[in-house]
Design an enzyme around this catalytic site. Structure first.
Site, PDB file in Angstrom:
ATOM      1  CG  ASP A  17      44.060  66.533  71.807  1.00 22.90           C
ATOM      2  OD1 ASP A  17      44.800  65.985  72.633  1.00 22.90           O
ATOM      3  OD2 ASP A  17      44.138  66.311  70.584  1.00 22.90           O
TER       4      ASP A  17
ATOM      5  CB  CYS B 247      41.161  57.212  58.184  1.00 23.79           C
ATOM      6  SG  CYS B 247      41.618  56.547  59.792  1.00 23.79           S
TER       7      CYS B 247
ATOM      8  CB  THR C 296      53.956  56.783  67.942  1.00 26.98           C
ATOM      9  OG1 THR C 296      53.525  57.756  68.897  1.00 26.98           O
ATOM     10  CG2 THR C 296      52.755  55.952  67.497  1.00 26.98           C
TER      11      THR C 296
ATOM     12  N   GLY D 226      47.295  56.951  73.357  1.00 24.58           N
ATOM     13  CA  GLY D 226      45.995  56.296  73.379  1.00 24.58           C
ATOM     14  C   GLY D 226      44.956  56.978  74.239  1.00 24.58           C
TER      15      GLY D 226
ATOM     16  CB  CYS E 125      34.906  56.668  57.263  1.00 25.49           C
ATOM     17  SG  CYS E 125      33.763  55.283  57.265  1.00 25.49           S
TER      18      CYS E 125
END
Length: 724
Positions: free
Chosen positions: A356, A654, A215, A231, A651
């Site tokens: 992260d 997103c 990206t 990734g 889900c």
């Protein structure tokens, strides 16, 4: 016949015949057409036409020397961060604090995208190159705002789920007549800058059984195109690769973390890194992470290229490396020799990353006073909330100070190691501040050497982390966040509701004093990158749909324009035919923008271009279309609990929480027509939205699973409705 020949032929008539009458002038035009062909317009003859020949001539002159020379004037915007130092500081001052109030829209350009737009445009002599979602590249004539060409690498839409953070692209590189773009599915493509035709293409991915993506914007250094990847959450091993810009042949590759210790190490840096990992965690099976998915900078004098590396895989170090360890080279700035890719030095900003806290946020090379003398430094504001000043000649730590509130460490010691708070690595739920979205993210900061300030898009998105006791690589477990699509976190998210409050903020930071000078607070996190200029200005787009100019010294707001939808990309400024322009590519998205928003408008991805005195009308902004809270879908209340776990694992990241989040560039399922939820299996199994990036859940979910997810969606909407 080439344009240069036509131009020469026309010039000969003008030189040899000094006609003064209209008839004579008409005769010249006829003769020129007969001699030279009819394709040469008056504009082309004046040197401003954008014929393929002219574009080829202009772009073929762009190389490393041109980028260095342009940094002296910044007339053009030739690299992602403007210059090799990635300062995003323009020396142009036609637009300044005194007249920016007269800034107006010149034109808009439709990027024909509905997902996130994160690219900073490149501009050379009025030719703009900008990428949109799905890695589609557009060439635009700045003088008219019209399309020259587009190039679509045709990324398979069904693979959209393979990235953590939207199907975005942050920009292109330009070198010797070629435009380079990294495609979402991992290819590096060289495009003819004049025609938009593919010249060559290379697959940069070493293992397609894992969900690698690209990206970030490539950089070209000494004739080599550098490209990283993303990734880490999906269990990959990060690396950066250099390709010959002319042929596409691989020149070198450097891995960011060590591989399987039973195999030979690629080089001495990997052998050294392996000593900082616990093999009991079998980190190589989950890749280790470290993906260098965004930032790079280059110092031609030192002949060093700097990269920022990513997070650990999984996030939770106790699962990745049970006995601890720094886990090199996660969350680090690493200096490499651009000729060979050989490791030179590193500084690890977050040893043993556990939250992260990537170091992939944009870095800036600058010279500032340290202890009374000038030092060549790297300025960096990564996710972990501390602003770092590092000697870029040797990687020595100079200083660090938190630029937002943090709770995982109290500071850094003299050796450049964080003074951690024990609770941050405990087993109890932890309200991570900053959270994994970061105190800043990829949205680029800028540095103004006149004011001496860095301008940081700062933020907080509340998130609570609860360490998982057990975890298995690439295993779908109901309740494990997004594990059904391959995520590997080692944490449960927001099982305990976070107490911190969200914010978005623009911070002017003095890196010498290591202190905030001024700030502007915003309605939401996830505001755009910054641009600063010699006109004493800072430009930034906002999540609530504005493009704003501030006084760089004081922070006073001087001007703004509506953009309809939220802005996340960094702006660019440049000069064409003596006029200064400012452009920003707008398109709401990214990992936060997929499920949340701060505007009630939506629009396709759009390039907005402004100049003093511009009077073009704004494009039409449509109201964000959302049905009322879904109701009437029949469900068994006993299925709500199991449905919750399945929703979290397939889900949630997103679509957000049904009826609670507003929906971003992906719809919130609490606000869609009831028939879509009632017929959910027709949506998730080879459904109609796979061509927009929605996964096909065939083989990942059963029909019984879908029934449970329906119950969760409708049951949650009913609770929200009752509270309202």
């Amino acid at each position: 016949m080439k344009l240069t020949a036509r131009r020469y032929c026309s010039a000969q008539f003008v030189t040899h015949f000094k006609y003064k009458s209209d008839i004579a002038a008409f005769a010249i035009a006829i003769l020129a057409a007969i001699c030279c062909g009819t394709n040469a317009s008056a504009e082309e003859a004046s040197g401003k036409g954008l014929s393929p020949q002219r574009i080829q001539a202009v772009t073929s002159a762009i190389d490393g020397e041109a980028i260095i020379a342009n940094a002296k004037t910044t007339k053009d915007w030739l690299s992602y961060g403007l210059d090799y130092s990635e300062t995003r500081f323009s020396k142009l001052n036609e637009i300044n604090a005194g007249n920016v109030k007269n800034l107006g829209l010149k034109w808009t350009y439709n990027l024909e995208s509905v997902r996130g737009v994160e690219a900073t445009p490149l501009i050379v002599d009025g030719i703009m190159y900008v990428s949109a979602s799905w890695s589609v590249v557009h060439a635009i004539d700045v003088r008219t705002g019209k399309r020259i060409w587009t190039y679509d690498p045709e990324v398979p839409r069904a693979g959209g789920y393979k990235g953590c953070c939207d199907v975005v692209n942050r920009g292109v590189a330009l070198y010797k007549g070629k435009v380079f773009v990294g495609s979402y599915d991992g290819r590096l493509v060289a495009i003819d800058a004049a025609t938009g035709k593919k010249v060559w293409e290379k697959d940069t991915i070493i293992d397609h059984s894992h969900s690698y993506t690209v990206t970030g914007a490539p950089r070209v250094v000494k004739g080599k195109v550098l490209i990283g990847n993303g990734g880490a959450e999906f269990g990959v091993r990060g690396y950066i690769t250099a390709y010959d810009a002319q042929t596409g042949e691989q020149a070198w590759r450097w891995f960011c973390v060590p591989g399987d210790p039973s195999k030979p190490y690629e080089d001495a840096s990997m052998e050294a890194a392996a000593k900082t990992w616990d093999p009991a965690g079998k980190y190589w099976i989950n890749g280790g992470g470290g993906t260098p998915w965004d930032t790079m900078a280059y110092d031609p004098e030192l002949n060093l290229v700097y990269i920022g590396t990513g997070n650990g895989a999984p996030w939770n170090r106790k699962l990745r490396s049970p006995s601890g360890g720094d886990n090199l080279y996660l969350a680090s700035i690493v200096a490499l020799n651009p000729d060979t890719g050989q490791y030179v030095w590193h500084y690890q900003e977050t040893p043993g990353d556990n939250w992260d806290y990537t170091s992939t946020q944009p870095m800036i090379l600058a010279t500032i006073p340290v202890d009374g003398r000038p030092r060549k430094v790297i300025l960096h504001a990564p996710k972990n909330g501390f602003f770092f000043v590092i000697d870029r000649t040797n990687g020595k730590f100079l200083s660090a100070k938190n630029y937002v509130d943090v709770n995982w460490a109290t500071g850094y010691d003299a050796n450049g190691r964080p003074i951690e708070v024990s609770e941050a690595r405990g087993d109890k739920p932890f309200d991570a501040i900053p959270d994994p979205h970061g105190a800043s993210n990829w949205h680029p900061m800028s540095y103004n050497p006149i004011t001496g300030y860095a301008y940081i898009p700062a933020q907080h998105v509340p998130m609570n982390l609860t360490a998982q006791k057990e975890w298995t690589h690439n295993t779908s477990v109901p309740g494990n966040p997004m594990s059904g699509l391959g995520w590997n976190l080692g944490y449960d998210i927001n099982v305990t509701p976070p107490k911190a409050k969200p914010f978005g903020r623009l911070i002017a930071w003095d890196p010498v004093k290591q202190e905030q000078v001024w700030k502007q607070d915003y309605a939401s996190p996830w505001n755009g990158g910054t641009l600063t200029t010699a006109g004493n200005l800072v430009f930034q787009g906002t999540a609530d749909g504005r493009f704003v100019a501030y006084n760089a010294k004081t922070g006073e707001k001087l001007w703004e324009s509506s953009t309809g939808t939220g802005v996340v990309a960094g702006p660019a400024t440049y000069e064409v035919d003596g006029t200064q322009y400012v452009s920003v590519a707008v398109g709401w998205g990214g990992v936060y923008g997929e499920s949340a928003r701060a505007t009630d408008k939506e629009a396709p991805g759009t390039v907005f271009t402004f100049a003093i005195g511009g009077k073009a009308p704004l494009p039409e902004f449509k109201k964000y279309q959302s049905a009322g809270l879904v109701q009437g879908v029949k469900y068994d209340p006993a299925n709500v609990g199991p449905g919750t776990l399945l929703y979290v694992s397939h889900c949630a990241f997103c679509h957000g929480v049904p009826g609670v989040d507003k929906g971003g560039n992906i719809k919130n399922l609490g606000y869609v027509p009831a028939e879509e939820i009632a017929n959910l299996k027709d949506m998730v199994f080879k459904g109609p939205f796979t061509d927009q990036g929605m996964p096909d859940f065939t083989g990942k979910l059963s029909e019984d699973d879908v029934v449970k997810i329906q119950a969760f969606i409708q049951g949650t909407a009913d609770v929200v409705r009752s509270k309202k």
